[in-house]
Write a protein that holds these residues in place. Sequence first.
Motif, short mmCIF file in Angstrom:
data_model
loop_
_atom_site.label_atom_id
_atom_site.label_comp_id
_atom_site.label_asym_id
_atom_site.label_seq_id
_atom_site.Cartn_x
_atom_site.Cartn_y
_atom_site.Cartn_z
N GLY A 18 0.80 -1.21 0.00
CA GLY A 18 0.00 0.00 0.00
C GLY A 18 0.84 1.26 0.00
O GLY A 18 0.35 2.35 0.25
N GLY A 19 2.11 1.13 -0.31
CA GLY A 19 3.02 2.27 -0.24
C GLY A 19 3.12 3.04 -1.55
O GLY A 19 2.69 2.59 -2.60
N ARG A 20 3.68 4.23 -1.43
CA ARG A 20 3.95 5.06 -2.60
C ARG A 20 5.20 5.87 -2.30
O ARG A 20 5.37 6.36 -1.19
N SER A 21 6.07 5.97 -3.29
CA SER A 21 7.30 6.74 -3.14
C SER A 21 7.44 7.72 -4.28
O SER A 21 7.07 7.42 -5.42
N TRP A 22 7.98 8.89 -3.95
CA TRP A 22 8.33 9.92 -4.92
C TRP A 22 9.83 10.12 -4.79
O TRP A 22 10.33 10.33 -3.68
N ILE A 23 10.57 10.06 -5.90
CA ILE A 23 12.02 10.21 -5.87
C ILE A 23 12.42 11.28 -6.87
O ILE A 23 12.06 11.20 -8.05
N ALA A 24 13.17 12.27 -6.40
CA ALA A 24 13.78 13.27 -7.28
C ALA A 24 15.25 12.87 -7.40
O ALA A 24 16.00 12.92 -6.43
N GLN A 32 14.05 11.04 -1.52
CA GLN A 32 12.92 10.12 -1.58
C GLN A 32 11.95 10.38 -0.45
O GLN A 32 12.35 10.50 0.71
N LEU A 33 10.67 10.45 -0.80
CA LEU A 33 9.59 10.45 0.20
C LEU A 33 8.82 9.16 -0.01
O LEU A 33 8.39 8.86 -1.12
N ILE A 55 9.27 7.47 5.35
CA ILE A 55 10.57 8.13 5.46
C ILE A 55 10.72 9.21 4.40
O ILE A 55 10.17 9.11 3.31
N LEU A 56 11.42 10.25 4.76
CA LEU A 56 11.89 11.27 3.82
C LEU A 56 13.40 11.21 3.93
O LEU A 56 13.96 11.47 5.01
N GLY A 57 14.07 10.80 2.85
CA GLY A 57 15.50 10.55 2.98
C GLY A 57 16.32 10.98 1.79
O GLY A 57 15.81 11.31 0.72
N ILE A 58 17.63 10.95 2.01
CA ILE A 58 18.63 11.37 1.04
C ILE A 58 19.46 10.16 0.63
O ILE A 58 19.96 9.42 1.49
N ASP A 86 14.24 10.34 7.70
CA ASP A 86 13.54 10.72 8.93
C ASP A 86 12.04 10.59 8.73
O ASP A 86 11.49 11.15 7.78
N GLY A 87 11.37 9.87 9.62
CA GLY A 87 9.93 9.73 9.55
C GLY A 87 9.18 10.99 9.94
O GLY A 87 8.10 11.27 9.41
N GLU A 88 9.73 11.77 10.86
CA GLU A 88 9.06 13.01 11.27
C GLU A 88 9.02 14.02 10.13
O GLU A 88 8.02 14.72 9.94
N LEU A 89 10.10 14.11 9.37
CA LEU A 89 10.09 15.00 8.20
C LEU A 89 9.07 14.52 7.17
O LEU A 89 8.40 15.33 6.53
N ALA A 90 8.96 13.20 7.03
CA ALA A 90 7.96 12.66 6.11
C ALA A 90 6.55 13.03 6.57
O ALA A 90 5.68 13.34 5.75
N TYR A 91 6.31 13.02 7.88
CA TYR A 91 5.00 13.37 8.39
C TYR A 91 4.66 14.83 8.08
O TYR A 91 3.54 15.15 7.70
#
Length: 125
Positions: A18-24, A32-33, A55-58, A86-91
Motif C-alpha cells: 500500500g506504499g507510494r514513493s516519490w524520488i527526485a 525520496q519520500l 521516510i523522507l530521505g537522502i 527521517d519519519g518526522e520530516l515525512a509526516y
Amino acid sequence: MTDLHRITHTHTDNPIPGGRSWIAQGDLGAVQLSLHRMDPDPGLDSFPGGWQPTILGIHAPHSRDDADHHDPACAYVTGGCYFNGDGELAYGLLQEWARAGYDDDVIWRAIELIYCEVFLDRLGA
C-alpha cells in the motif's frame, strides 16, 4: 541547476504494501519520500487520508554523517549510496500534501528543493 528525474513507485512495485514513493533523482544523488496506507484504527491517532509517513530521505554518493546506511545496490546512485532519512520530516510533508488536496506537485516541489539544498548549496551552485 542539474536536471532532476521524477520517479514514482506505487503499491504494485514498492516493497511497502500500500506504499507510494516519490524520488527526485539527479546527477549528485536523490531525495525520496515514502508513504504507506493503513486501515484506520480507532485506537490510534488518524493520519490524513489513511496515509502514514514512512521516510523522507537522502541517497548520497558519499557519507554525510555517522547515521548513514550504506546501500551498495542503490537504484538511484551509480555505484551505491549512503542513505539517511527521517519519519518526522515525512509526516510534515504528508500534512502539507493533505492540506493541498493530495496534489503531487506539493511533494515534487518540496523534494526538489531539498535536493537543491542538500546537493547544490554545498557546491555553491
